[in-house]
Enzyme design. Structure first.
Site, mmCIF file in Angstrom:
data_model
loop_
_atom_site.group_PDB
_atom_site.id
_atom_site.type_symbol
_atom_site.label_atom_id
_atom_site.label_comp_id
_atom_site.label_asym_id
_atom_site.label_seq_id
_atom_site.Cartn_x
_atom_site.Cartn_y
_atom_site.Cartn_z
ATOM 1 N N HIS A 81 -7.424 -3.282 38.248
ATOM 2 C CA HIS A 81 -8.741 -3.872 38.010
ATOM 3 C C HIS A 81 -8.592 -5.386 38.045
ATOM 4 C CE1 HIS A 81 -10.062 0.085 36.773
ATOM 5 N NE2 HIS A 81 -9.198 0.111 35.779
ATOM 6 N N ALA A 142 -12.109 3.810 43.278
ATOM 7 C CA ALA A 142 -11.198 4.734 42.596
ATOM 8 C C ALA A 142 -11.922 5.365 41.419
ATOM 9 C CB ALA A 142 -9.958 3.988 42.110
ATOM 10 N N ALA A 157 -14.041 2.527 39.580
ATOM 11 C CA ALA A 157 -13.808 1.103 39.852
ATOM 12 C C ALA A 157 -14.190 0.849 41.304
ATOM 13 C CB ALA A 157 -12.354 0.733 39.593
ATOM 14 N N CYS A 173 -3.099 4.554 43.630
ATOM 15 C CA CYS A 173 -3.206 5.995 43.432
ATOM 16 C C CYS A 173 -2.001 6.753 43.984
ATOM 17 C CB CYS A 173 -4.501 6.547 44.047
ATOM 18 S SG CYS A 173 -5.974 5.748 43.365
#
Length: 213
Positions: A81, A142, A157, A173
């Site tokens: 993030h 995501a 996100a 991921c």
């Protein structure tokens, strides 16, 4: 009934603590299902199924780059993030909708697909992979959730105009053969003007209200 909250730019630890408090209130029936929007300073989070092996940036450089690394209780692997990314925490009482986590994940994906469609982009799903993608290999959103007593936490996100270079710190991921993109980057390719995070958030709010009211 769905409540919308905006927490602005907030430290990840502070937001996680507020999520836990809010989840408890929803579980107790003292609060409606709530969609929270916020942004975070640069932070790498590792989900329950994640591995630090998917962090490329050496630990000795985390402080140098101003990046925290936090293990969290959501599903999924490693994500990042940073400012300019629209984070949506979906604190929903699924008993009011449908007690099915797979259904809920697909609904979140659909809300995001509809959101970016209003931004002039075509998004879709990749079979076997949670999230929203552009042209099947550029991930724009995501998604990872946690659920306790049928009340969810964490969420999505969506990359709006954040610094995508920071995704080089991780294998997003845990997927090696996909790229990361943003609304801004995809609109630039189409010679379209930038969109503000506020505009995208307003669209996203409408889409969630349509699906969950």
């Amino acid at each position: 009934m769905l409540t919308i909250e905006d927490w602005g730019l907030i430290n990840y630890h502070d937001a996680w603590e507020r999520q836990r408090h809010l989840q408890g209130r929803i579980q107790a029936g003292a609060k409606n299902s709530t969609l929270v929007f916020c942004q975070h300073p640069s932070v790498i989070t590792i989900g329950k199924n994640g591995s630090r092996d998917n962090i490329v940036l050496p630990q000795s450089q985390w402080n140098e780059h101003g990046v925290e690394v936090i293990n969290v209780n959501r599903g999924g692997d490693v994500t990042l993030h940073n400012p300019g990314q629209l984070v949506g925490y979906t604190l929903f009482r699924l008993s009011d909708f449908h007690e099915d986590l797979h259904w809920f994940l697909r609904e979140i994906e659909e809300c995001i697909i509809e959101t970016i469609a209003e931004c002039g982009l075509i998004g879709g799903r990749v079979e076997g992979l949670t999230g929203v993608w552009v042209e099947n290999y550029r991930k724009i959103c995501a998604i990872g959730i946690h659920c306790a007593r049928w009340v969810t936490s964490h969420g999505f996100a969506l990359n709006v105009h954040n610094n995508l270079q920071e995704f080089s710190y991780i294998i997003p991921c845990g997927i090696h053969d996909k790229e990361v993109t943003s609304i801004q980057l995809e609109r630039e390719k189409k010679m379209q003007s930038p969109m503000s995070l506020e505009d995208v958030q307003n669209i996203c709010t409408r889409r969630f209200i349509t699906h969950f009211m």
